[in-house]
Design an enzyme around this catalytic site. Structure first.
Site, PDB file in Angstrom:
ATOM      1  N   ARG A 103      41.220  30.016  30.706  1.00 27.41           N
ATOM      2  CA  ARG A 103      41.959  29.161  31.639  1.00 27.41           C
ATOM      3  C   ARG A 103      41.303  27.791  31.831  1.00 27.41           C
ATOM      4  O   ARG A 103      41.382  27.198  32.915  1.00 27.41           O
ATOM      5  CB  ARG A 103      42.080  29.845  33.021  1.00 27.41           C
ATOM      6  CG  ARG A 103      42.972  31.067  33.050  1.00 27.41           C
ATOM      7  CD  ARG A 103      44.411  30.663  32.767  1.00 27.41           C
ATOM      8  NE  ARG A 103      45.343  31.643  33.226  1.00 27.41           N
ATOM      9  CZ  ARG A 103      45.778  32.671  32.497  1.00 27.41           C
ATOM     10  NH1 ARG A 103      45.352  32.832  31.261  1.00 27.41           N
ATOM     11  NH2 ARG A 103      46.642  33.519  33.015  1.00 27.41           N
TER      12      ARG A 103
ATOM     13  N   SER B 241      49.885  33.099  38.396  1.00 28.25           N
ATOM     14  CA  SER B 241      48.638  33.620  38.974  1.00 28.25           C
ATOM     15  C   SER B 241      48.038  32.566  39.897  1.00 28.25           C
ATOM     16  O   SER B 241      47.790  31.445  39.467  1.00 28.25           O
ATOM     17  CB  SER B 241      47.620  33.911  37.878  1.00 28.25           C
ATOM     18  OG  SER B 241      48.094  34.886  37.006  1.00 28.25           O
TER      19      SER B 241
ATOM     20  N   GLU C 234      43.519  29.241  40.972  1.00 26.45           N
ATOM     21  CA  GLU C 234      43.854  28.869  39.588  1.00 26.45           C
ATOM     22  C   GLU C 234      44.610  27.539  39.520  1.00 26.45           C
ATOM     23  O   GLU C 234      44.192  26.644  38.779  1.00 26.45           O
ATOM     24  CB  GLU C 234      44.717  29.981  38.985  1.00 26.45           C
ATOM     25  CG  GLU C 234      44.250  30.425  37.643  1.00 26.45           C
ATOM     26  CD  GLU C 234      45.133  30.016  36.507  1.00 26.45           C
ATOM     27  OE1 GLU C 234      44.601  29.252  35.708  1.00 26.45           O
ATOM     28  OE2 GLU C 234      46.276  30.455  36.396  1.00 26.45           O
TER      29      GLU C 234
HETATM   30  N1  EPU Z   1      46.822  45.139  39.869  1.00 27.37           N
HETATM   31  C1  EPU Z   1      46.955  45.844  41.030  1.00 27.37           C
HETATM   32  N2  EPU Z   1      47.753  45.348  42.018  1.00 27.37           N
HETATM   33  C2  EPU Z   1      48.403  44.153  41.883  1.00 27.37           C
HETATM   34  C3  EPU Z   1      48.267  43.421  40.685  1.00 27.37           C
HETATM   35  C4  EPU Z   1      47.469  43.934  39.684  1.00 27.37           C
HETATM   36  O1  EPU Z   1      46.378  46.919  41.204  1.00 27.37           O
HETATM   37  O2  EPU Z   1      49.110  43.765  42.824  1.00 27.37           O
HETATM   38  C5  EPU Z   1      46.011  45.703  38.770  1.00 27.37           C
HETATM   39  C6  EPU Z   1      46.921  46.205  37.649  1.00 27.37           C
HETATM   40  O3  EPU Z   1      47.362  47.506  37.862  1.00 27.37           O
HETATM   41  C7  EPU Z   1      46.025  46.100  36.442  1.00 27.37           C
HETATM   42  C8  EPU Z   1      45.143  44.906  36.758  1.00 27.37           C
HETATM   43  O4  EPU Z   1      45.224  44.684  38.170  1.00 27.37           O
HETATM   44  O5  EPU Z   1      45.214  47.238  36.308  1.00 27.37           O
HETATM   45  C9  EPU Z   1      45.512  43.645  36.001  1.00 27.37           C
HETATM   46  O6  EPU Z   1      46.863  43.297  36.257  1.00 27.37           O
HETATM   47  P1  EPU Z   1      47.818  42.671  35.124  1.00 27.37           P
HETATM   48  O7  EPU Z   1      47.654  43.394  33.843  1.00 27.37           O
HETATM   49  O8  EPU Z   1      49.160  42.523  35.730  1.00 27.37           O
HETATM   50  O9  EPU Z   1      47.218  41.248  34.797  1.00 27.37           O
HETATM   51  P2  EPU Z   1      46.418  40.222  35.671  1.00 27.37           P
HETATM   52  O10 EPU Z   1      44.977  40.304  35.349  1.00 27.37           O
HETATM   53  O11 EPU Z   1      46.806  40.376  37.084  1.00 27.37           O
HETATM   54  C10 EPU Z   1      46.524  38.263  33.880  1.00 27.37           C
HETATM   55  C11 EPU Z   1      46.902  36.816  33.869  1.00 27.37           C
HETATM   56  C12 EPU Z   1      48.426  36.677  33.905  1.00 27.37           C
HETATM   57  C13 EPU Z   1      48.981  37.361  32.661  1.00 27.37           C
HETATM   58  C14 EPU Z   1      48.546  38.848  32.701  1.00 27.37           C
HETATM   59  C15 EPU Z   1      48.957  39.612  31.461  1.00 27.37           C
HETATM   60  C16 EPU Z   1      45.049  35.689  34.996  1.00 27.37           C
HETATM   61  C17 EPU Z   1      44.578  34.985  36.239  1.00 27.37           C
HETATM   62  N3  EPU Z   1      46.305  36.150  35.028  1.00 27.37           N
HETATM   63  O12 EPU Z   1      46.991  38.817  35.124  1.00 27.37           O
HETATM   64  O13 EPU Z   1      48.751  35.299  33.841  1.00 27.37           O
HETATM   65  O14 EPU Z   1      50.400  37.272  32.617  1.00 27.37           O
HETATM   66  O15 EPU Z   1      47.086  38.924  32.778  1.00 27.37           O
HETATM   67  O16 EPU Z   1      48.179  39.193  30.394  1.00 27.37           O
HETATM   68  O17 EPU Z   1      44.288  35.778  34.036  1.00 27.37           O
HETATM   69  C18 EPU Z   1      49.526  33.342  34.970  1.00 27.37           C
HETATM   70  O18 EPU Z   1      48.501  32.771  34.589  1.00 27.37           O
HETATM   71  O19 EPU Z   1      50.398  32.724  35.650  1.00 27.37           O
HETATM   72  C19 EPU Z   1      49.719  34.750  34.661  1.00 27.37           C
HETATM   73  C20 EPU Z   1      50.737  35.418  35.151  1.00 27.37           C
END
Ligand code: EPU
Length: 351
Positions: free
Chosen positions: A164, A242, A340
């Site tokens: 990022r 995010s 972010e």
């Molecule tokens: N989780 C929870 N509760 C929530 C949200 C997430 O328990 O309310 C847990 C999920 O179950 C999972 C973990 O957190 O085990 C990670 O969640 P997820 O796979 O949805 O991805 P993320 O880490 O929350 C990142 C990126 C997203 C991208 C997704 C998929 C960052 C800051 N965000 O999110 O990017 O779409 O991975 O690759 O790195 C964006 O930048 O706008 C964005 C959406």
């Protein structure tokens, strides 16, 4: 170019925050850049480049000259047996560009489907999702240095891409990106479908078509389905994706947290550092769907802050909700969340 005064930017940021710019200039050609810089200098206005507005928090009043690049066009530069070099102008819509690539048999960007914003912004925060970062496919970035008006080219290695982050994010208001050159696969064999729920869904889509191997189009469709199932569409519910970065903590702190919370997900960075999901921390702090009205976390993905009074709420409302979430998570887990999206102050500076 087209010049506007007291320009309403509430429709130009996906968070739908109230914002009026002193001056805004729409740029339709790169030849418009030098006159726009001169205009801002003569009127003592700082410059700010605004792309798709999907990763910014704008102030109520912006005493700056906002540059809005509207350059369009996608074309092939060269083709080899394995790769194709594609130029996309900064004003192209990101998702439509990804779709165009797939339609033409240019593969690699399918994991980044449905990310809001324009092509010109994709290198700035090195957009990433589902195991792919855009930097994996950027050959070079063409930009204009706003301090001199000169054109510069940044090969991938010069862009200083990390999670990022990039040179462009580190030098706010310095560069206006006009064009991005991508190096994409011409063979459909290079799918990246290992990330979480993506693997099973991509395979299911391939099987529906009686195929054993996953095609980039399966990944594209699976990413769209996953994103639509938990990420709000900014056109329906204002948000800027995010809102926090996934924090990287020490192995010692991770081990201690994991002992107390067995369900804590993690991604190993190296022997001493672990990345943990900010969404999980916010969720487990009891703030899924919470925050301070009108800025609340999304009920299906706590990492995304949503604006429930579009075109009325201001950056001040974001500040209150953001601080409340950061403090609550810190009190519960001892982890400091970092925002972010880029915070813009009244002078157009990145605060
Ligand atoms: N989780 C929870 N509760 C929530 C949200 C997430 O328990 O309310 C847990 C999920 O179950 C999972 C973990 O957190 O085990 C990670 O969640 P997820 O796979 O949805 O991805 P993320 O880490 O929350 C990142 C990126 C997203 C991208 C997704 C998929 C960052 C800051 N965000 O999110 O990017 O779409 O991975 O690759 O790195 C964006 O930048 O706008 C964005 C959406």
């Amino acid at each position: 170019m087209k010049l506007h005064h007291d320009y309403d930017l509430s429709h130009a940021n996906t968070m739908a925050l109230t914002c009026t710019a002193h001056t805004a200039i729409e740029l339709f050609d790169t030849a418009d850049i030098t006159p726009a810089i001169t205009y801002a200098k003569l009127n003592s206005l700082p410059l700010l480049v605004l792309s798709g507005g999907s990763n910014v928090i704008l102030p109520n009043k912006l005493k700056a000259c906002v540059l809005l690049p509207r350059f369009n066009g996608i074309h092939t530069i060269s083709k080899s047996d394995t790769h194709v070099l594609i130029s996309a102008k900064a004003g192209e819509n990101w998702h439509e560009f990804v779709q165009t690539c797939l339609d033409n048999g240019w593969y690699g960007l399918e994991n980044l489907a449905l990310i809001p914003g324009l092509v010109g912004a994709c290198p700035v925060q090195n957009i990433g999702a589902y195991g792919v970062q855009v930097s994996d496919f950027i050959e070079k970035v063409i930009a204009y240095d706003l301090t001199t008006g000169t054109q510069c080219e940044f090969k991938n290695a010069k862009c200083q891409f990390t999670y990022r982050h990039s040179l462009f994010k580190d030098n706010p208001n310095r560069y206006l990106i006009s064009e991005v050159i991508f190096k994409l696969h011409t063979s459909s064999d290079h799918v990246q479908s290992n990330y979480g729920d993506l693997a099973a869904l991509s395979l299911k889509l391939a099987h529906q078509d009686n195929r054993k191997t996953i095609h980039p189009k399966d990944v594209f469709n699976a990413v769209i389905a996953i994103r639509q199932s938990k990420l709000p569409d900014p056109k329906v519910l204002a948000n800027c994706g995010s809102f926090f970065q996934n924090p990287i903590i020490s192995m010692a702190q991770f081990t201690s947290l994991k002992t107390q919370h067995a369900s804590l997900p993690s991604y190993l960075i190296d022997d001493n550092n672990v990345k943990i999901p900010a969404g999980w921390l916010i969720d487990m702090a009891g703030l899924k769907g919470g925050g301070i009205f009108p800025i609340l976390t999304h009920r299906l993905q706590a990492l995304v802050l949503t604006n429930h009074t579009p075109h009325i709420a201001t950056a001040n409302d974001i500040q209150k909700s953001q601080d409340f979430i950061i403090d609550t998570v810190h009190d519960k887990f001892g982890v400091q969340l970092v925002r972010e999206p880029v915070w813009i102050d009244e002078q157009g500076y990145h605060a």
